[in-house]
Motif scaffolding. Structure first.
Motif, PDB file in Angstrom:
ATOM      1  N   ARG A  62      -8.508  42.484  45.078  1.00  0.00           N
ATOM      2  CA  ARG A  62      -7.600  41.652  44.296  1.00  0.00           C
ATOM      3  C   ARG A  62      -8.414  40.452  43.823  1.00  0.00           C
ATOM      4  O   ARG A  62      -9.348  40.024  44.504  1.00  0.00           O
ATOM      5  N   LEU A  63      -8.056  39.897  42.704  1.00  0.00           N
ATOM      6  CA  LEU A  63      -8.730  38.708  42.205  1.00  0.00           C
ATOM      7  C   LEU A  63      -8.697  37.603  43.256  1.00  0.00           C
ATOM      8  O   LEU A  63      -9.684  36.891  43.469  1.00  0.00           O
ATOM      9  N   ASP A  64      -7.575  37.489  43.961  1.00  0.00           N
ATOM     10  CA  ASP A  64      -7.440  36.482  45.024  1.00  0.00           C
ATOM     11  C   ASP A  64      -8.487  36.639  46.117  1.00  0.00           C
ATOM     12  O   ASP A  64      -8.849  35.673  46.776  1.00  0.00           O
ATOM     13  N   ASP A  65      -8.958  37.879  46.342  1.00  0.00           N
ATOM     14  CA  ASP A  65      -9.981  38.094  47.369  1.00  0.00           C
ATOM     15  C   ASP A  65     -11.264  37.344  47.036  1.00  0.00           C
ATOM     16  O   ASP A  65     -12.006  36.949  47.937  1.00  0.00           O
ATOM     17  N   LEU A  66     -11.530  37.146  45.748  1.00  0.00           N
ATOM     18  CA  LEU A  66     -12.752  36.452  45.324  1.00  0.00           C
ATOM     19  C   LEU A  66     -12.547  34.956  45.121  1.00  0.00           C
ATOM     20  O   LEU A  66     -13.456  34.175  45.354  1.00  0.00           O
ATOM     21  N   VAL A  67     -11.364  34.550  44.657  1.00  0.00           N
ATOM     22  CA  VAL A  67     -11.191  33.148  44.252  1.00  0.00           C
ATOM     23  C   VAL A  67     -10.277  32.337  45.167  1.00  0.00           C
ATOM     24  O   VAL A  67      -9.988  31.188  44.863  1.00  0.00           O
ATOM     25  N   ARG A  68      -9.863  32.917  46.281  1.00  0.00           N
ATOM     26  CA  ARG A  68      -8.981  32.159  47.179  1.00  0.00           C
ATOM     27  C   ARG A  68      -9.682  30.892  47.655  1.00  0.00           C
ATOM     28  O   ARG A  68     -10.903  30.817  47.692  1.00  0.00           O
ATOM     29  N   GLY A  69      -8.887  29.940  48.048  1.00  0.00           N
ATOM     30  CA  GLY A  69      -9.408  28.647  48.489  1.00  0.00           C
ATOM     31  C   GLY A  69      -9.999  28.700  49.878  1.00  0.00           C
ATOM     32  O   GLY A  69     -10.518  29.719  50.315  1.00  0.00           O
ATOM     33  N   GLU A  70      -9.868  27.600  50.571  1.00  0.00           N
ATOM     34  CA  GLU A  70     -10.420  27.483  51.921  1.00  0.00           C
ATOM     35  C   GLU A  70      -9.909  28.605  52.809  1.00  0.00           C
ATOM     36  O   GLU A  70      -8.752  28.997  52.715  1.00  0.00           O
ATOM     37  N   PRO A  71     -10.755  29.107  53.683  1.00  0.00           N
ATOM     38  CA  PRO A  71     -10.291  30.164  54.590  1.00  0.00           C
ATOM     39  C   PRO A  71      -9.168  29.645  55.491  1.00  0.00           C
ATOM     40  O   PRO A  71      -9.159  28.476  55.870  1.00  0.00           O
ATOM     41  N   VAL A  72      -8.254  30.535  55.800  1.00  0.00           N
ATOM     42  CA  VAL A  72      -7.153  30.158  56.677  1.00  0.00           C
ATOM     43  C   VAL A  72      -7.623  30.240  58.125  1.00  0.00           C
ATOM     44  O   VAL A  72      -8.571  30.938  58.450  1.00  0.00           O
ATOM     45  N   ASP A  73      -6.962  29.527  58.972  1.00  0.00           N
ATOM     46  CA  ASP A  73      -7.254  29.560  60.400  1.00  0.00           C
ATOM     47  C   ASP A  73      -6.902  30.955  60.912  1.00  0.00           C
ATOM     48  O   ASP A  73      -5.756  31.389  60.783  1.00  0.00           O
ATOM     49  N   PRO A  74      -7.847  31.694  61.478  1.00  0.00           N
ATOM     50  CA  PRO A  74      -7.568  33.070  61.900  1.00  0.00           C
ATOM     51  C   PRO A  74      -6.796  33.168  63.219  1.00  0.00           C
ATOM     52  O   PRO A  74      -6.353  34.249  63.598  1.00  0.00           O
ATOM     53  N   ARG A  75      -6.644  32.032  63.896  1.00  0.00           N
ATOM     54  CA  ARG A  75      -5.953  32.089  65.189  1.00  0.00           C
ATOM     55  C   ARG A  75      -4.472  32.367  64.996  1.00  0.00           C
ATOM     56  O   ARG A  75      -3.837  31.841  64.097  1.00  0.00           O
ATOM     57  N   VAL A  76      -3.939  33.193  65.866  1.00  0.00           N
ATOM     58  CA  VAL A  76      -2.514  33.525  65.836  1.00  0.00           C
ATOM     59  C   VAL A  76      -1.799  32.477  66.675  1.00  0.00           C
ATOM     60  O   VAL A  76      -2.057  32.335  67.862  1.00  0.00           O
ATOM     61  N   ARG A  77      -0.914  31.744  66.022  1.00  0.00           N
ATOM     62  CA  ARG A  77      -0.182  30.671  66.703  1.00  0.00           C
ATOM     63  C   ARG A  77       1.312  30.877  66.544  1.00  0.00           C
ATOM     64  O   ARG A  77       2.029  30.010  66.066  1.00  0.00           O
ATOM     65  N   ARG A  78       1.752  32.046  66.940  1.00  0.00           N
ATOM     66  CA  ARG A  78       3.174  32.375  66.869  1.00  0.00           C
ATOM     67  C   ARG A  78       3.758  32.310  68.271  1.00  0.00           C
ATOM     68  O   ARG A  78       3.104  32.697  69.238  1.00  0.00           O
ATOM     69  N   ALA A  79       4.963  31.860  68.363  1.00  0.00           N
ATOM     70  CA  ALA A  79       5.608  31.655  69.667  1.00  0.00           C
ATOM     71  C   ALA A  79       5.988  32.982  70.327  1.00  0.00           C
ATOM     72  O   ALA A  79       6.391  33.927  69.661  1.00  0.00           O
ATOM     73  N   THR A  80       5.839  33.013  71.630  1.00  0.00           N
ATOM     74  CA  THR A  80       6.334  34.130  72.430  1.00  0.00           C
ATOM     75  C   THR A  80       7.851  33.993  72.495  1.00  0.00           C
ATOM     76  O   THR A  80       8.379  32.898  72.615  1.00  0.00           O
ATOM     77  N   GLU A  81       8.539  35.122  72.387  1.00  0.00           N
ATOM     78  CA  GLU A  81      10.011  35.096  72.374  1.00  0.00           C
ATOM     79  C   GLU A  81      10.572  36.094  73.367  1.00  0.00           C
ATOM     80  O   GLU A  81       9.922  37.078  73.706  1.00  0.00           O
ATOM     81  N   ARG A  82      11.784  35.835  73.806  1.00  0.00           N
ATOM     82  CA  ARG A  82      12.528  36.782  74.628  1.00  0.00           C
ATOM     83  C   ARG A  82      13.557  37.439  73.712  1.00  0.00           C
ATOM     84  O   ARG A  82      14.362  36.745  73.085  1.00  0.00           O
ATOM     85  N   ARG A  83      13.500  38.757  73.629  1.00  0.00           N
ATOM     86  CA  ARG A  83      14.413  39.488  72.753  1.00  0.00           C
ATOM     87  C   ARG A  83      14.861  40.767  73.457  1.00  0.00           C
ATOM     88  O   ARG A  83      14.017  41.554  73.897  1.00  0.00           O
ATOM     89  N   HIS A  84      16.128  40.991  73.515  1.00  0.00           N
ATOM     90  CA  HIS A  84      16.680  42.251  74.014  1.00  0.00           C
ATOM     91  C   HIS A  84      16.077  42.650  75.361  1.00  0.00           C
ATOM     92  O   HIS A  84      15.709  43.801  75.576  1.00  0.00           O
TER      93      HIS A  84
END
Length: 183
Positions: A62-84
């Motif tokens: 994709r064009l975005d693959d070449l021209v995207r801005g600063e790299p995003v933080d690769p760390r996963v910072r999603r909350a642990t949840e209790r579900r079902h």
């Protein structure tokens, strides 16, 4: 997020080299001179849509693959949840094409009702024993074992009544909706 055109050349070179192509290979496929491609990769030629569109097409990017801005933080910072009755810890970024979770299933004497959906699922048992009902048969999968199956078959996943079980699961989007969100 602003684009950073100084990164286009190195990203272009990396994509070409990843495919094992020479400058001549890519230039020929994209219909441009080797010299133009070399200068683009080295940052000595200004990137333009006229030059980049044939390149991204040939490289299947994709064009975005070449021209995207600063790299995003690769760390996963999603909350642990209790579900079902499960403890669900996301292990991938929210918009990843495949979602991976560490899931702790509480001990259960009865398996959930089997469901069907599009896709394929995979899980690896970290601890305990998982009860996989798959197409009418019960499979017990213990720590250190993995399972992969077509989710078009009726299936359900749960711990046994021996105690809790913990797995790493990889889901397609439909599998995530069914097993993690309970939709």
């Amino acid at each position: 997020m602003a684009t950073d055109l100084t990164r286009v050349g190195p990203r272009l070179r990396a994509a070409r080299q990843q495919r094992g192509w020479t400058l001549a290979d890519l230039a020929g496929k994209a219909g441009m001179s080797i010299s133009t491609l070399s200068r683009l990769e080295a940052g000595r030629r200004q990137a333009s849509l006229e030059l980049l569109l044939p390149l991204v097409s040939v490289l299947d990017l994709r064009l975005d693959d070449l021209v995207r801005g600063e790299p995003v933080d690769p760390r996963v910072r999603r909350a642990t949840e209790r579900r079902h009755g499960m403890v669900v810890a996301p292990l991938t970024l929210e918009h990843s094409p495949m979602q991976t979770y560490k899931i702790r299933y509480a001990a259960a004497s009865v398996a959930p009702q089997p469901k069907v959906h599009d896709g394929v699922e995979w899980f690896y048992v970290l601890s305990g024993t998982i009860r996989l009902l798959l197409d009418g048969e019960e499979h017990r999968i213990g720590a250190g074992e993995a399972a992969e199956f077509d989710t078009g078959l009726p299936h359900s996943i749960s711990a046994t009544d021996d105690g809790p079980a913990e797995v790493v699961s990889i889901f397609s989007a439909s599998g995530e909706r069914i097993h993690v969100h309970g939709a």
